[in-house]
Design a protein around this motif. Structure first.
Motif, short mmCIF file in Angstrom:
data_model
loop_
_atom_site.label_atom_id
_atom_site.label_comp_id
_atom_site.label_asym_id
_atom_site.label_seq_id
_atom_site.Cartn_x
_atom_site.Cartn_y
_atom_site.Cartn_z
N SER A 5 0.85 -1.19 0.00
CA SER A 5 0.00 0.00 0.00
C SER A 5 0.89 1.24 0.00
N GLN A 7 0.18 3.89 1.48
CA GLN A 7 0.00 4.51 2.78
C GLN A 7 0.84 3.79 3.83
N THR A 9 1.85 2.08 7.45
CA THR A 9 1.16 1.36 8.52
C THR A 9 1.07 2.28 9.74
N ARG A 13 3.58 5.32 10.54
CA ARG A 13 3.05 6.67 10.73
C ARG A 13 3.62 7.29 12.01
N ARG A 58 7.95 3.67 0.34
CA ARG A 58 6.70 4.37 0.06
C ARG A 58 6.92 5.84 -0.33
N ILE A 77 3.62 14.00 6.86
CA ILE A 77 2.33 13.44 7.29
C ILE A 77 1.72 14.43 8.28
#
Length: 79
Positions: A5, A7, A9, A13, A58, A77
């Motif tokens: 993904s 995004q 995890t 984060r 990512r 973020i």
């Protein structure tokens, strides 16, 4: 095998937010690994390495080899 993904995890984060906070507090200098491990409550370097590798894959950070403070933030973020 499932594709990854884009995004992070929840643990990635938390790591990214810690990198952002420590970098901002140090006037733009990226944190040492020991500072990140202390902030995240990680005892070993292997788990931190996996988190950083995932963030790098990512596209959230870039890392310079053989540098203690070699993390560059590419995407931020929101907390």
């Amino acid at each position: 095998m499932r594709p990854r993904s884009p995004q992070p995890t929840p643990r990635m984060r938390a790591c990214m937010l810690a990198i952002q906070e420590l970098t901002d507090a140090a006037s733009g200098r990226s944190p040492f690994g020991i500072e990140l491990r202390a902030r995240l409550g990680i005892s070993g370097g292997g788990e931190l390495e996996r988190l950083l590798a995932g963030l790098q894959e990512r596209g959230f950070i870039a890392r310079a080899k053989f540098r203690k403070r070699g993390i560059t933030i590419l995407k931020r973020i929101e907390p």
